[in-house]
Design a protein around this motif. Structure first.
Motif, PDB file in Angstrom:
ATOM      1  N   LYS A 168      -4.740  10.168  -0.524  1.00 24.09           N
ATOM      2  CA  LYS A 168      -5.372  11.169  -0.919  1.00 24.09           C
ATOM      3  C   LYS A 168      -6.564  11.084  -1.351  1.00 24.09           C
ATOM      4  CE  LYS A 168      -1.781  14.299  -1.189  1.00 24.09           C
ATOM      5  NZ  LYS A 168      -0.896  15.587  -1.606  1.00 24.09           N
ATOM      6  N   THR A 169      -7.047   9.971  -2.986  1.00 29.89           N
ATOM      7  CA  THR A 169      -7.752   9.169  -2.901  1.00 29.89           C
ATOM      8  C   THR A 169      -9.321   9.065  -1.565  1.00 29.89           C
ATOM      9  OG1 THR A 169      -6.831   7.078  -3.569  1.00 29.89           O
ATOM     10  CG2 THR A 169      -6.944   8.642  -5.140  1.00 29.89           C
ATOM     11  N   TYR A 170      -8.667   8.497  -1.313  1.00 32.02           N
ATOM     12  CA  TYR A 170      -9.748   8.329   0.259  1.00 32.02           C
ATOM     13  C   TYR A 170      -9.471   9.279   0.736  1.00 32.02           C
ATOM     14  CZ  TYR A 170      -8.011   3.508  -1.004  1.00 32.02           C
ATOM     15  OH  TYR A 170      -8.550   1.905  -1.455  1.00 32.02           O
ATOM     16  N   PHE A 228       0.941  -1.608  -0.218  1.00 34.40           N
ATOM     17  CA  PHE A 228      -0.230  -0.035   0.038  1.00 34.40           C
ATOM     18  C   PHE A 228       0.754   1.062  -0.292  1.00 34.40           C
ATOM     19  CE2 PHE A 228      -2.637   3.490   1.336  1.00 34.40           C
ATOM     20  CZ  PHE A 228      -3.913   2.301   0.942  1.00 34.40           C
ATOM     21  N   ASN A 229       0.744   1.823  -1.154  1.00 30.90           N
ATOM     22  CA  ASN A 229       0.974   3.704  -1.306  1.00 30.90           C
ATOM     23  C   ASN A 229       0.524   4.523   0.413  1.00 30.90           C
ATOM     24  OD1 ASN A 229       2.847   5.428  -1.186  1.00 30.90           O
ATOM     25  ND2 ASN A 229       2.550   6.118  -3.614  1.00 30.90           N
ATOM     26  N   GLY A 284      -3.085  10.312   9.278  1.00 30.37           N
ATOM     27  CA  GLY A 284      -3.227  11.264   8.460  1.00 30.37           C
ATOM     28  C   GLY A 284      -4.406  12.027   9.371  1.00 30.37           C
ATOM     29  N   ALA A 285      -5.309  13.217   8.556  1.00 29.84           N
ATOM     30  CA  ALA A 285      -6.458  13.865   8.456  1.00 29.84           C
ATOM     31  C   ALA A 285      -7.156  13.864   7.444  1.00 29.84           C
ATOM     32  CB  ALA A 285      -5.034  15.416   8.940  1.00 29.84           C
ATOM     33  N   GLU A 312     -15.266   9.252   1.234  1.00 31.27           N
ATOM     34  CA  GLU A 312     -14.236   8.244  -0.029  1.00 31.27           C
ATOM     35  C   GLU A 312     -14.331   7.322   0.511  1.00 31.27           C
ATOM     36  OE1 GLU A 312     -13.941   9.108  -3.423  1.00 31.27           O
ATOM     37  OE2 GLU A 312     -15.312  11.157  -2.888  1.00 31.27           O
ATOM     38  N   LEU A 313     -14.065   7.468   1.655  1.00 27.63           N
ATOM     39  CA  LEU A 313     -12.760   5.666   2.643  1.00 27.63           C
ATOM     40  C   LEU A 313     -13.698   4.609   2.532  1.00 27.63           C
ATOM     41  CD1 LEU A 313     -11.550   4.225   3.662  1.00 27.63           C
ATOM     42  CD2 LEU A 313     -12.066   5.755   6.050  1.00 27.63           C
ATOM     43  N   GLN A 314     -15.408   5.980   2.953  1.00 27.57           N
ATOM     44  CA  GLN A 314     -16.946   4.830   2.726  1.00 27.57           C
ATOM     45  C   GLN A 314     -17.469   4.287   1.477  1.00 27.57           C
ATOM     46  OE1 GLN A 314     -19.636   5.463   5.587  1.00 27.57           O
ATOM     47  NE2 GLN A 314     -18.969   7.452   6.096  1.00 27.57           N
TER      48      GLN A 314
END
Length: 152
Positions: free
Chosen positions: A95-97, A89-90, A112-113, A121-123
């Motif tokens: 950021k995409t999440y 995992f990078n 993270g914040a 996005e994560l959901q």
């Protein structure tokens, strides 16, 4: 003879084969066993992550309400701690999440914040993972979402 040795006439190069490089069976490197288990248990792993996200959101909303009652300024973003597959995992891909990377460790822990207090996005990515939709497989490499009050 290969014609691309113009700058080095003293070196004789021979073309031995033509074609595409063969990739190893399975498409690449060996996956971490935890990630493989998560891929095989989409419902269980996805539900666990979903529950963790919902718990975080509830906690954040509760904190915002308490701050409002105490007439303190509202928080613009919240901390989130993840445990990820350190081999594949990078962390910059967070950021995409909707998560900005603050710090990461070699063991796979990430701080993270997120300004999106709903972590929408994560959901969405977790739902794609559970429903086996395109773009959701990376969620298997997120092993755990840790409550912001706990320390890894």
């Amino acid at each position: 003879m290969v014609e691309s040795y113009q700058g080095f006439p003293h070196i004789r190069l021979r073309l031995t084969t033509e074609g595409r490089a063969a990739s190893p069976p399975g498409g690449g490197g060996k996956k971490n066993p935890i990630t493989v288990v998560n891929l095989g248990n989409r419902q269980g792993h996805g539900s666990k992550l979903k529950g963790s996200v919902e718990s975080l959101i509830f906690d954040w909303q509760d904190t915002q309400e308490k701050r409002q009652e105490e007439e303190q300024p509202q928080l613009k973003s919240r901390r989130i701690i993840l445990h990820i597959d350190p081999d594949s995992f990078n962390p910059d891909g967070l950021k995409t999440y909707g998560i900005e990377l603050i710090a990461d460790t070699e063991e796979g822990y990430i701080i993270g914040a997120s300004a999106d207090l709903e972590l929408s996005e994560l959901q969405k990515k977790i739902e794609k993972f559970i429903n086996e939709q395109y773009g959701g497989n990376k969620v298997a490499e997120i092993w755990e979402i840790i409550d912001g009050k706990k320390k890894p």
